[in-house]
Design an enzyme around this catalytic site. Structure first.
Site, PDB file in Angstrom:
ATOM      1  N   TRP A 197     -21.910  -7.297 -58.844  1.00  0.00           N
ATOM      2  CA  TRP A 197     -21.107  -7.424 -57.622  1.00  0.00           C
ATOM      3  C   TRP A 197     -20.239  -8.676 -57.726  1.00  0.00           C
ATOM      4  O   TRP A 197     -20.708  -9.723 -58.171  1.00  0.00           O
ATOM      5  CB  TRP A 197     -22.042  -7.506 -56.402  1.00  0.00           C
ATOM      6  CG  TRP A 197     -21.296  -7.660 -55.116  1.00  0.00           C
ATOM      7  CD1 TRP A 197     -20.401  -6.779 -54.579  1.00  0.00           C
ATOM      8  CD2 TRP A 197     -21.361  -8.764 -54.217  1.00  0.00           C
ATOM      9  NE1 TRP A 197     -19.912  -7.269 -53.394  1.00  0.00           N
ATOM     10  CE2 TRP A 197     -20.476  -8.490 -53.132  1.00  0.00           C
ATOM     11  CE3 TRP A 197     -22.086  -9.961 -54.203  1.00  0.00           C
ATOM     12  CZ2 TRP A 197     -20.298  -9.361 -52.069  1.00  0.00           C
ATOM     13  CZ3 TRP A 197     -21.897 -10.823 -53.135  1.00  0.00           C
ATOM     14  CH2 TRP A 197     -21.017 -10.521 -52.087  1.00  0.00           C
ATOM     15  N   ASP A 364     -12.090  -1.289 -40.852  1.00  0.00           N
ATOM     16  CA  ASP A 364     -13.242  -1.247 -41.766  1.00  0.00           C
ATOM     17  C   ASP A 364     -14.533  -1.107 -40.965  1.00  0.00           C
ATOM     18  O   ASP A 364     -14.538  -0.618 -39.826  1.00  0.00           O
ATOM     19  CB  ASP A 364     -13.216  -2.519 -42.646  1.00  0.00           C
ATOM     20  CG  ASP A 364     -13.845  -2.312 -44.015  1.00  0.00           C
ATOM     21  OD1 ASP A 364     -15.089  -2.357 -44.096  1.00  0.00           O
ATOM     22  OD2 ASP A 364     -13.108  -2.112 -45.002  1.00  0.00           O
ATOM     23  N   ASP A 365     -15.607  -1.548 -41.507  1.00  0.00           N
ATOM     24  CA  ASP A 365     -16.962  -1.407 -40.959  1.00  0.00           C
ATOM     25  C   ASP A 365     -17.052  -1.929 -39.522  1.00  0.00           C
ATOM     26  O   ASP A 365     -16.360  -2.878 -39.163  1.00  0.00           O
ATOM     27  CB  ASP A 365     -17.890  -2.240 -41.868  1.00  0.00           C
ATOM     28  CG  ASP A 365     -19.341  -1.878 -41.690  1.00  0.00           C
ATOM     29  OD1 ASP A 365     -19.654  -1.090 -40.786  1.00  0.00           O
ATOM     30  OD2 ASP A 365     -20.164  -2.381 -42.482  1.00  0.00           O
ATOM     31  N   ARG A 441     -29.504  -4.169 -48.170  1.00  0.00           N
ATOM     32  CA  ARG A 441     -28.565  -4.404 -47.059  1.00  0.00           C
ATOM     33  C   ARG A 441     -29.033  -3.655 -45.793  1.00  0.00           C
ATOM     34  O   ARG A 441     -28.248  -3.059 -45.090  1.00  0.00           O
ATOM     35  CB  ARG A 441     -27.159  -3.940 -47.448  1.00  0.00           C
ATOM     36  CG  ARG A 441     -26.056  -4.752 -46.788  1.00  0.00           C
ATOM     37  CD  ARG A 441     -24.701  -4.097 -46.977  1.00  0.00           C
ATOM     38  NE  ARG A 441     -23.644  -4.901 -46.383  1.00  0.00           N
ATOM     39  CZ  ARG A 441     -22.556  -4.402 -45.839  1.00  0.00           C
ATOM     40  NH1 ARG A 441     -22.338  -3.120 -45.813  1.00  0.00           N
ATOM     41  NH2 ARG A 441     -21.657  -5.198 -45.321  1.00  0.00           N
ATOM     42  N   LYS A 474     -11.566   5.013 -46.259  1.00  0.00           N
ATOM     43  CA  LYS A 474     -12.269   4.190 -47.248  1.00  0.00           C
ATOM     44  C   LYS A 474     -13.718   4.673 -47.243  1.00  0.00           C
ATOM     45  O   LYS A 474     -14.407   4.565 -46.226  1.00  0.00           O
ATOM     46  CB  LYS A 474     -12.177   2.716 -46.866  1.00  0.00           C
ATOM     47  CG  LYS A 474     -12.881   1.776 -47.839  1.00  0.00           C
ATOM     48  CD  LYS A 474     -12.571   0.327 -47.471  1.00  0.00           C
ATOM     49  CE  LYS A 474     -13.399  -0.671 -48.263  1.00  0.00           C
ATOM     50  NZ  LYS A 474     -13.227  -2.041 -47.757  1.00  0.00           N
ATOM     51  N   TRP A 475     -14.161   5.226 -48.378  1.00  0.00           N
ATOM     52  CA  TRP A 475     -15.510   5.803 -48.484  1.00  0.00           C
ATOM     53  C   TRP A 475     -16.389   4.788 -49.221  1.00  0.00           C
ATOM     54  O   TRP A 475     -16.294   4.636 -50.424  1.00  0.00           O
ATOM     55  CB  TRP A 475     -15.444   7.125 -49.254  1.00  0.00           C
ATOM     56  CG  TRP A 475     -16.736   7.882 -49.338  1.00  0.00           C
ATOM     57  CD1 TRP A 475     -17.841   7.568 -50.085  1.00  0.00           C
ATOM     58  CD2 TRP A 475     -17.052   9.099 -48.666  1.00  0.00           C
ATOM     59  NE1 TRP A 475     -18.822   8.512 -49.911  1.00  0.00           N
ATOM     60  CE2 TRP A 475     -18.360   9.466 -49.037  1.00  0.00           C
ATOM     61  CE3 TRP A 475     -16.357   9.929 -47.776  1.00  0.00           C
ATOM     62  CZ2 TRP A 475     -18.991  10.621 -48.576  1.00  0.00           C
ATOM     63  CZ3 TRP A 475     -16.978  11.084 -47.322  1.00  0.00           C
ATOM     64  CH2 TRP A 475     -18.281  11.415 -47.724  1.00  0.00           C
ATOM     65  N   ASP A 476     -17.241   4.124 -48.458  1.00  0.00           N
ATOM     66  CA  ASP A 476     -18.025   3.028 -49.018  1.00  0.00           C
ATOM     67  C   ASP A 476     -19.444   3.487 -49.336  1.00  0.00           C
ATOM     68  O   ASP A 476     -19.914   4.532 -48.841  1.00  0.00           O
ATOM     69  CB  ASP A 476     -18.048   1.889 -47.976  1.00  0.00           C
ATOM     70  CG  ASP A 476     -18.340   0.527 -48.576  1.00  0.00           C
ATOM     71  OD1 ASP A 476     -18.676   0.466 -49.774  1.00  0.00           O
ATOM     72  OD2 ASP A 476     -18.256  -0.476 -47.842  1.00  0.00           O
ATOM     73  N   ASN A 478     -23.190   1.218 -50.358  1.00  0.00           N
ATOM     74  CA  ASN A 478     -23.560  -0.179 -50.609  1.00  0.00           C
ATOM     75  C   ASN A 478     -24.966  -0.452 -51.087  1.00  0.00           C
ATOM     76  O   ASN A 478     -25.468  -1.556 -50.882  1.00  0.00           O
ATOM     77  CB  ASN A 478     -23.299  -0.992 -49.330  1.00  0.00           C
ATOM     78  CG  ASN A 478     -21.823  -1.249 -49.126  1.00  0.00           C
ATOM     79  OD1 ASN A 478     -21.172  -1.815 -49.989  1.00  0.00           O
ATOM     80  ND2 ASN A 478     -21.298  -0.805 -48.005  1.00  0.00           N
ATOM     81  N   CYS A 514     -15.110   3.245 -52.635  1.00  0.00           N
ATOM     82  CA  CYS A 514     -15.568   1.858 -52.697  1.00  0.00           C
ATOM     83  C   CYS A 514     -17.084   1.909 -52.786  1.00  0.00           C
ATOM     84  O   CYS A 514     -17.718   2.775 -52.179  1.00  0.00           O
ATOM     85  CB  CYS A 514     -15.119   1.150 -51.419  1.00  0.00           C
ATOM     86  SG  CYS A 514     -15.899  -0.444 -51.140  1.00  0.00           S
ATOM     87  N   ASP A 536     -15.141  -6.753 -54.354  1.00  0.00           N
ATOM     88  CA  ASP A 536     -15.111  -7.582 -53.144  1.00  0.00           C
ATOM     89  C   ASP A 536     -14.632  -8.990 -53.478  1.00  0.00           C
ATOM     90  O   ASP A 536     -14.485  -9.827 -52.583  1.00  0.00           O
ATOM     91  CB  ASP A 536     -16.502  -7.654 -52.507  1.00  0.00           C
ATOM     92  CG  ASP A 536     -16.804  -6.396 -51.719  1.00  0.00           C
ATOM     93  OD1 ASP A 536     -15.880  -5.597 -51.485  1.00  0.00           O
ATOM     94  OD2 ASP A 536     -17.975  -6.193 -51.340  1.00  0.00           O
TER      95      ASP A 536
HETATM   96  C1  DGJ Z   1     -18.494  -3.378 -48.894  1.00  0.00           C
HETATM   97  C2  DGJ Z   1     -17.043  -3.224 -49.229  1.00  0.00           C
HETATM   98  O1  DGJ Z   1     -16.824  -3.483 -50.569  1.00  0.00           O
HETATM   99  C3  DGJ Z   1     -16.224  -4.136 -48.331  1.00  0.00           C
HETATM  100  O2  DGJ Z   1     -14.863  -4.051 -48.659  1.00  0.00           O
HETATM  101  C4  DGJ Z   1     -16.442  -3.765 -46.894  1.00  0.00           C
HETATM  102  O3  DGJ Z   1     -15.948  -2.484 -46.645  1.00  0.00           O
HETATM  103  C5  DGJ Z   1     -17.938  -3.829 -46.576  1.00  0.00           C
HETATM  104  N1  DGJ Z   1     -18.708  -3.059 -47.516  1.00  0.00           N
HETATM  105  C6  DGJ Z   1     -18.198  -3.350 -45.177  1.00  0.00           C
HETATM  106  O4  DGJ Z   1     -19.517  -3.314 -44.894  1.00  0.00           O
END
Ligand code: DGJ
Length: 766
Positions: A197, A364-365, A441, A474-476, A478, A514, A536
């Protein structure tokens, strides 16, 4: 061109064009790989046949008494353990719990019809020609088991794929099935793109030796640790010269590739999904199609390879609706707001974003459920009315009224335990039997192998897209997966199903994938999303490494690149706005910081910068990318559309008493006269620090109010540069203007402190 050739009773296959060539010989029923790489003539096929070196002791002979049949010593395009080849095998099969050798032998060849492709797996489109070589098992127990090796020839790459079809009456388990296998001759270096990351895609190069080098991932993603793409290059290769191969995979989950040099000097290259924990059922009547594996080749160093790879991705991977379509300049509110915003704040940001030239506003989020931090709300799709009293429709309308497009962030694959989704469906969560839950997370993944989970995601996301007039998603994603093996493989198939169902019918929505930045930067995702959030880490100095690594395999148009605040949020490094912009130019440009705290000077600068980007956007996003001879400590990226060429010259740390700097430009018509013009950049007065005391009537405190005020409202023009000369001179290099060295200021001086950069545009002289 794909041709079957018969010479002296031997069958050969020639698959080649002006960019790449593959030649196969069918001998003992096996596919020998006579050649993969440089374009050759089909007449060369006999000359390329090689003999075994020892052939016996302890080599196993595939044909009793025939020492030329020692498969271990021959270059192969496929292989199985148990036939005398002791190099790493591309396939593992179990029958009744015991490993069994299918011993495939050639049976026929034919074209691949569109209906034969798996509907869920992503595929490259627009092949010039395809052929499938069909092999059937000669194992007496497995009669009818069939292996298809597909070869698809694209203008600048070759795509290979393995398909296993069980026409036998035996239930089998597949523990390994690579997409492609190749034995290449000679010495190589292998380059992988590794990190984690906020430090994705850093290139690492080591020699290929008798020890195996494995490039793989295990977290359920293609991963930021090891991108699935890698290179094999001849020792001594440079940006402009030498032979280099690029390999990649259309797959977004756990992957595996390996390279290892054999005792007789062939380098075996395997590419495929990870066999780690894999044990797939292959029942009678069943089939398994592996993801497509890509190979490209260049005899003109890395620049040649990048050109071939970029063309392949732009023309055959990116969804058709977005092929060579300019991407909007976007504003994303994440780094500026995180979870803390309301409609008023967003509209204030949108107005400023519009003023500086952004075309798309991305929320975003944090817009849904009880999402005020990362502990709640994921999995829910109800709009947070506290933050957005007029809902998404209300916000979207106001953004559109400002003359901007509207985009929205989703993280559909995950849930927080503190969400209505989880409370109602605790059984939807992905877990490994008997353990966990293990959080990352504060999230758990949804089990995308379950049809009802996929339906929930498809219905929830689609409903919002249809209601709120959304042009971008934007499809995230994490977190690492808690599962491996079959489940991790089937999860990705589930993901592809979901993406098909949401986006195939909405081709005009621009999807940006993403995964905590670049944790899923791969060709599988690029089949759905024309661009990917690369990292990021938006510190431009870090991005020099990240983007530089990605360019080996992926074109600029696929790389989301934003200007963010300085000092930077993860490195605390302060960099000039000009360099933040110049680095983001070489991708899909965006802005991502709190514009309400933007200084008046930044507003002026960003407005100019975005106007410049838009003026040259097509070249930045789709121009032919190359790197050219920057001196040590600097990096020069070049993009060219044939009419205009733009070079970005970047520095990390400056040294005192610097050498003269040269601008070198690749590939211009040497006899033509060209005009070179540096982009006009602005410079904060404060960069001169205590030197200002020598030029102001009274000594000023460099940290004091006057200098700080000046820095907010006034910037100087950095020394410009322009020249006119021939393409030949530019190829060889022209000297740039004088750099600041501590004494003697004049208006043409270029102030080149740490992290400075310049962009030059080169056009024919009119
Ligand atoms: C991780 C992404 O890489 C960021 O750009 C952002 O969208 C955050 N998640 C939001 O939680």
């Amino acid at each position: 061109m794909i041709r079957q050739i018969e010479k002296n009773g031997v069958k050969y296959y020639y698959i080649g064009n002006r960019a790449i060539c593959c030649m196969l010989k069918i001998a003992y029923g096996k596919a020998q790989l006579l050649h993969l790489g440089a374009p050759l003539s089909e007449d060369d096929c006999e000359a390329l046949c090689c003999e075994t070196v020892l052939g016996w002791e302890p080599g196993v002979l595939y044909r009793e008494g025939d020492t030329r049949s020692c498969l271990d010593e021959l270059p192969l395009a496929w292989s199985e353990r148990g036939t005398g080849d002791y190099r790493e095998t591309p396939v593992g099969l179990l029958y009744e719990g015991t490993e069994i050798c299918p011993d495939f032998v050639w049976s026929s060849a034919g074209e691949v019809n569109a209906e034969e492709y798996d509907a869920v797996l992503p595929h490259a489109r627009g092949a010039q020609e395809t052929v499938k070589l069909v092999f059937t098992s000669s194992n007496r127990l497995l009669e009818g088991l069939t292996l298809e090796l597909r070869f698809s020839l694209f203008e600048t790459a070759l795509v290979r794929q393995a398909v296993l079809i069980n026409r036998s009456d035996k239930p089998l388990k597949v523990t390994k099935l690579m997409s492609a296998c190749a034995d290449l001759q000679g010495s190589f270096m292998v380059s992988t793109f590794d990190g984690g990351w906020i430090r994705e895609a850093h290139i690492h190069t080591v020699p290929v030796t008798r020890s195996r080098v494995v490039n793989g991932s295990a977290g359920g993603f293609s991963s930021n640790r090891h991108n699935p793409g890698f290179l094999l290059s001849r020792p001594g290769v440079s940006d402009d010269a030498g032979e280099v191969y690029g390999f990649n995979l259309l797959w977004s989950g756990n992957h595996y590739s390996s390279v290892q040099r054999s005792s007789v000097g062939f380098t075996r290259v395997l590419q495929g999904i990870s066999p780690d924990g894999l044990c797939l059922d292959l029942l009678p009547g069943g089939r398994i199609e592996m993801p497509e594996a890509v190979a490209a080749w260049s005899g003109h160093g890395y620049n040649g390879l990048m050109e071939n790879m970029h063309r392949f991705v732009n023309e055959s991977v990116i969804p058709e609706a977005w092929r060579y379509q300019e991407r909007p300049v976007l504003y994303n509110n994440w780094e500026g707001c995180m979870f803390k915003f309301n409609e008023g704040k967003l509209l204030s940001l949108a107005k400023k974003a519009k003023k500086i030239g952004c075309e798309l506003f991305v929320l975003d989020d944090g817009w849904f459920g009880e999402r005020d931090n990362d502990q709640a709300g994921l999995g829910d799709y109800s709009v947070n009315r506290r933050k957005l009293p007029n809902g998404l429709e209300g916000l979207s309308k106001k953004i559109h009224d400002l003359g901007m497009q509207f985009g929205l962030w989703f993280e559909p694959e995950a849930v927080n335990p503190d969400s209505d989704c989880f409370r109602q469906h605790p059984d939807w969560v992905l877990s490994s039997p008997g353990t966990g839950p293990f959080y990352a997370r504060n999230e758990l993944l949804l089990d995308l192998t379950k049809p009802e989970v996929r339906d929930y995601i498809v219905e929830s996301v689609s409903a919002i897209l249809d209601k709120a007039d959304i042009q971008y998603v934007k499809w995230d994603m994490n977190r690492n997966s808690p599962v491996s093996g079959n489940k991790a493989y089937e999860y990705i198939l589930g993901l592809y199903d979901v993406l098909h169902r949401i986006f195939d019918s909405r081709p005009r929505i621009l999807l940006e994938s993403c995964a905590s930045g670049g944790n899923r930067f791969d060709l599988g995702m690029l089949c759905f999303s024309p661009q990917i959030w690369a990292s990021d880490d938006t510190d431009p100095v870090e991005r020099l490494d990240i983007q530089n690594g990605l360019y080996y395999l992926y074109p600029q148009s696929t790389i989301g690149a934003h200007v963010s605040a300085a000092p930077h949020g993860v490195t605390l490094r302060a960099t000039p706005m000009s360099t933040r912009s110049n680095v983001a130019f070489f991708g899909d440009f965006g802005v991502e910081f709190d514009l309400d705290s933007m200084k008046p000077v930044d507003e002026v600068e960003l407005k100019e910068t975005i106007a410049y980007y838009k003026q040259h956007r097509k070249t930045f996003q789709f121009g032919c990318f190359s790197r050219n001879g920057a001196e040590e400590g600097a990096l020069c990226w070049q993009v060219s559309d044939g009419k205009e060429t733009i070079c970005g010259l970047f520095h990390k740390l400056i040294s005192a008493g610097p050498e003269i700097e040269w601008l070198r430009v690749n590939g211009l018509d040497p006899d033509r006269t060209w005009h070179v013009e540096a982009r006009s950049q602005l410079l904060r007065v404060g960069v001169y620090g205590s030197l200002l005391r020598f030029v102001t009537p009274v000594p000023l405190d460099t940290e004091g109010t006057i200098i700080r005020l000046a820095d907010r409202h006034y910037q100087m023009r950095d020394g410009g540069f322009s020249a006119e000369c021939s393409g030949a001179a530019l190829q060889s290099g022209i000297p740039l203007g004088k750099r600041f060295t501590g004494t003697g200021y004049d208006a043409s001086l270029r102030v080149q402190g740490d992290f400075q950069s310049n962009v030059f545009c080169i056009v024919p002289k009119t």
